[in-house]
Design a protein around this motif. Structure first.
Motif, PDB file in Angstrom:
ATOM      1  N   TYR A  33       0.776  -1.248  -0.085  1.00 57.09           N
ATOM      2  CA  TYR A  33      -0.075   0.097  -0.039  1.00 57.09           C
ATOM      3  C   TYR A  33       0.755   0.927   0.112  1.00 57.09           C
ATOM      4  O   TYR A  33       1.996   1.555   0.814  1.00 57.09           O
ATOM      5  CB  TYR A  33      -0.475   0.042   1.387  1.00 57.09           C
ATOM      6  CG  TYR A  33      -2.198   0.932   1.245  1.00 57.09           C
ATOM      7  CD1 TYR A  33      -3.286   0.501   0.521  1.00 57.09           C
ATOM      8  CD2 TYR A  33      -1.700   2.322   1.740  1.00 57.09           C
ATOM      9  CE1 TYR A  33      -4.952   1.404   0.493  1.00 57.09           C
ATOM     10  CE2 TYR A  33      -3.552   3.279   1.806  1.00 57.09           C
ATOM     11  CZ  TYR A  33      -4.880   2.357   0.801  1.00 57.09           C
ATOM     12  OH  TYR A  33      -5.437   3.320   0.827  1.00 57.09           O
ATOM     13  N   ARG A  34       0.948   1.937  -1.233  1.00 59.21           N
ATOM     14  CA  ARG A  34       1.191   3.681  -1.182  1.00 59.21           C
ATOM     15  C   ARG A  34       0.692   4.380  -1.766  1.00 59.21           C
ATOM     16  O   ARG A  34      -0.055   3.972  -2.578  1.00 59.21           O
ATOM     17  CB  ARG A  34       3.561   2.800  -1.792  1.00 59.21           C
ATOM     18  CG  ARG A  34       4.138   2.545  -1.137  1.00 59.21           C
ATOM     19  CD  ARG A  34       5.289   2.809  -0.769  1.00 59.21           C
ATOM     20  NE  ARG A  34       5.600   1.976   0.603  1.00 59.21           N
ATOM     21  CZ  ARG A  34       5.961   2.468   1.352  1.00 59.21           C
ATOM     22  NH1 ARG A  34       5.045   3.011   2.730  1.00 59.21           N
ATOM     23  NH2 ARG A  34       6.164   1.453   2.089  1.00 59.21           N
ATOM     24  N   PHE A  35       0.700   5.506  -1.832  1.00 61.90           N
ATOM     25  CA  PHE A  35       0.856   6.174  -2.581  1.00 61.90           C
ATOM     26  C   PHE A  35      -1.104   6.518  -2.235  1.00 61.90           C
ATOM     27  O   PHE A  35      -2.076   6.744  -3.427  1.00 61.90           O
ATOM     28  CB  PHE A  35       0.836   5.916  -4.186  1.00 61.90           C
ATOM     29  CG  PHE A  35       1.806   7.040  -4.678  1.00 61.90           C
ATOM     30  CD1 PHE A  35       2.873   7.140  -4.221  1.00 61.90           C
ATOM     31  CD2 PHE A  35       0.820   8.147  -5.275  1.00 61.90           C
ATOM     32  CE1 PHE A  35       3.994   8.071  -4.753  1.00 61.90           C
ATOM     33  CE2 PHE A  35       2.344   8.770  -5.786  1.00 61.90           C
ATOM     34  CZ  PHE A  35       3.182   8.752  -5.682  1.00 61.90           C
ATOM     35  N   ASP A  58       9.996   7.012  -1.897  1.00 61.54           N
ATOM     36  CA  ASP A  58      10.447   8.372  -2.012  1.00 61.54           C
ATOM     37  C   ASP A  58       9.467   9.828  -2.858  1.00 61.54           C
ATOM     38  O   ASP A  58       9.279  10.352  -3.081  1.00 61.54           O
ATOM     39  CB  ASP A  58      11.478   7.989  -3.059  1.00 61.54           C
ATOM     40  CG  ASP A  58      13.013   7.167  -2.805  1.00 61.54           C
ATOM     41  OD1 ASP A  58      13.159   7.665  -1.236  1.00 61.54           O
ATOM     42  OD2 ASP A  58      14.306   7.192  -3.066  1.00 61.54           O
ATOM     43  N   LEU A  59       9.055   8.360  -3.748  1.00 63.89           N
ATOM     44  CA  LEU A  59       8.406   9.810  -4.612  1.00 63.89           C
ATOM     45  C   LEU A  59       7.036  10.385  -3.784  1.00 63.89           C
ATOM     46  O   LEU A  59       6.536  11.082  -3.329  1.00 63.89           O
ATOM     47  CB  LEU A  59       7.314   9.300  -5.404  1.00 63.89           C
ATOM     48  CG  LEU A  59       8.715   8.657  -6.010  1.00 63.89           C
ATOM     49  CD1 LEU A  59       7.584   8.033  -7.634  1.00 63.89           C
ATOM     50  CD2 LEU A  59       8.914   9.468  -7.129  1.00 63.89           C
ATOM     51  N   GLU A  60       6.565   9.648  -2.953  1.00 62.91           N
ATOM     52  CA  GLU A  60       5.482   9.743  -2.021  1.00 62.91           C
ATOM     53  C   GLU A  60       5.712  10.982  -1.551  1.00 62.91           C
ATOM     54  O   GLU A  60       5.139  12.088  -0.825  1.00 62.91           O
ATOM     55  CB  GLU A  60       4.834   8.842  -0.822  1.00 62.91           C
ATOM     56  CG  GLU A  60       4.040   8.227  -1.105  1.00 62.91           C
ATOM     57  CD  GLU A  60       3.779   6.403   0.494  1.00 62.91           C
ATOM     58  OE1 GLU A  60       2.662   6.801   0.207  1.00 62.91           O
ATOM     59  OE2 GLU A  60       4.223   6.310   0.957  1.00 62.91           O
ATOM     60  N   ALA A  67      -0.151  15.287   2.923  1.00 63.96           N
ATOM     61  CA  ALA A  67       1.520  14.177   4.179  1.00 63.96           C
ATOM     62  C   ALA A  67       1.583  16.266   4.000  1.00 63.96           C
ATOM     63  O   ALA A  67       2.370  16.722   2.799  1.00 63.96           O
ATOM     64  CB  ALA A  67       1.932  13.865   4.269  1.00 63.96           C
ATOM     65  N   PRO A  68       1.579  16.239   5.286  1.00 67.84           N
ATOM     66  CA  PRO A  68       2.633  18.385   5.708  1.00 67.84           C
ATOM     67  C   PRO A  68       4.391  18.342   5.145  1.00 67.84           C
ATOM     68  O   PRO A  68       4.966  19.723   4.771  1.00 67.84           O
ATOM     69  CB  PRO A  68       2.372  18.742   6.989  1.00 67.84           C
ATOM     70  CG  PRO A  68       1.762  17.169   8.093  1.00 67.84           C
ATOM     71  CD  PRO A  68       0.714  16.251   6.528  1.00 67.84           C
ATOM     72  N   LEU A 160      -0.975  17.704  -7.239  1.00 64.60           N
ATOM     73  CA  LEU A 160      -0.587  16.901  -8.254  1.00 64.60           C
ATOM     74  C   LEU A 160      -1.368  15.125  -8.257  1.00 64.60           C
ATOM     75  O   LEU A 160      -1.231  13.927  -9.237  1.00 64.60           O
ATOM     76  CB  LEU A 160       1.294  16.443  -8.702  1.00 64.60           C
ATOM     77  CG  LEU A 160       1.701  18.031  -8.515  1.00 64.60           C
ATOM     78  CD1 LEU A 160       2.936  17.223  -7.950  1.00 64.60           C
ATOM     79  CD2 LEU A 160       1.360  18.264 -10.110  1.00 64.60           C
ATOM     80  N   GLY A 161      -2.406  15.070  -8.019  1.00 62.17           N
ATOM     81  CA  GLY A 161      -3.390  13.425  -7.777  1.00 62.17           C
ATOM     82  C   GLY A 161      -3.336  12.931  -9.028  1.00 62.17           C
ATOM     83  O   GLY A 161      -3.558  12.329  -9.682  1.00 62.17           O
TER      84      GLY A 161
END
Ligand code: ADP
Ligand code: MG
Length: 340
Positions: A33-35, A58-60, A67-68, A160-161
């Motif tokens: 689970y990412r992004f 890294d990209l997250e 995420a602040p 950028l979603g």
């Protein structure tokens, strides 16, 4: 709370899935689970999941607008925090796509998306006047790039979603190829990317989800080679109020969630970033403008799925698409590109 429950359900499924994972001639799967979405990777030779997960982490840290501590959130907070080359590339491409889609794609709608509760997951229908006044602060035309910096008024915030997952899939594909992976499929939510060629010489088969029943599919694409296949639709994230459905894709001209005869738009393209941005933009445009755009743009193919069960596919993939014949309610027609 909803997010926490989603995480728990995902990890139970993923644990079962991973422990049952094994190498076969059909490939072997890895999931995590990412992004904010489920990442599924299918490998046929080398397992590249650790490298892919590292890159996604890294990209997250760059693009997660919720995420602040992400690079994008820091820039949104002060408009001066430095932006990496990858982020600048994504923003520059997004500006170009906003221009060619006549503003249907617009990465500055974060305040509007927040107003409707799509960022925090607490949905509400705002007053028309509020939408109008917040919309005045949005607009990609307010952005410019000067000497590697983004220039924008203080109130302009970036999201950028609608492109990040497509670009991330491109970057993972490049990384895995460098790492020696000869054949794999990357899936980030609705963003699919094939890499290389299957070792048994057969075609890739990619199912196009049925927006009305996400456990089923409207049809399948069969093809050789490397492609990005990205779907946007009103079925992915929405809420209902007073019998009306409000989805997470916003019409930049009105500030309202898109209400459309379309249920989903799938774009097939060699470039994942473009496929992701186009699928969102075409969903905003609706059928007629999407078809005009297709006729005037040579670098993609598309599948349009409608609320009434009809499916339209563009001519470039007509020979590769097979309708799910277990349905007798679906109808299929082809859109010609013609000579613009
Ligand atoms: P998903 O990311 O859910 O697969 P999309 O790629 O279509 O779906 O992106 C939708 C996301 O993009 C929304 O959640 C919102 O953050 C942002 N967005 C909404 N409307 C637009 C738009 N018109 N142009 C660009 N981004 C948008
Ligand atoms: Mg998109």
């Amino acid at each position: 709370m909803k997010k926490i429950i989603q995480y728990i359900i995902f990890f139970i499924i993923a644990t079962l899935f991973l422990t049952s994972c094994s190498a076969t001639s059909h490939g072997f799967d890895k999931s995590f689970y990412r992004f904010g979405t489920v990442v599924n990777l299918r490998f046929y030779d080398k397992d590249g999941s650790a490298a892919a997960d590292r890159l996604l982490q890294d990209l997250e840290l760059l693009w997660d607008a919720t995420a602040p501590e992400s690079e994008l959130s820091k820039w949104n907070a002060d408009h001066t925090s430095p932006l990496s080359e990858k982020t600048l590339h994504l923003i520059q491409q997004s500006i170009e796509i906003s221009q060619i889609t006549n503003g249907a794609f617009d990465m500055t709608l974060l305040p509007i998306s927040r107003l409707w509760g799509f960022q925090e997951g607490v949905h509400a229908v705002p007053k028309n006047e509020t939408v109008e006044s917040v919309l005045e602060k949005c607009g990609y035309e307010k952005l410019s790039i000067k000497e590697g910096s983004i220039i924008a008024p203080e109130e302009v915030l970036l999201d950028l979603g609608a492109v990040a997952k497509g670009y991330a899939a491109d970057l993972i594909a490049d990384e895995l190829k460098k790492d020696g992976c000869k054949a794999c499929v990357i899936s980030l939510g609705g963003n699919i990317r094939t890499v290389g060629r299957k070792p048994d010489g057969s075609k890739w088969s990619i199912a196009i989800r049925d927006p009305k029943d996400t456990a089923s599919y409207v049809g399948t694409l069969h093809f050789y080679g490397e492609r990005s296949i990205v779907t946007s639709g009103s079925y992915q994230q929405f809420f209902e109020d007073n019998g009306r459905k409000y989805c997470h894709i916003i019409d930049p001209k009105t500030g309202f969630p898109v209400l459309s005869e379309l249920s989903s738009v799938t774009v097939i393209c060699s470039d994942g970033l473009k496929a992701d941005a186009y699928s969102t933009a075409l969903f905003v445009m609706g059928r007629d403008k999407a078809i005009d755009f297709y006729k005037n743009t040579s670098d993609f193919e598309m599948i349009l799925v409608y609320e009434d069960g009809s499916v339209e596919i563009s001519e470039g993939i007509a020979s590769e698409f097979q309708l799910n014949d277990s349905y007798d309610t679906l109808t299929l027609s082809t859109i010609e590109r013609g000579n613009p």
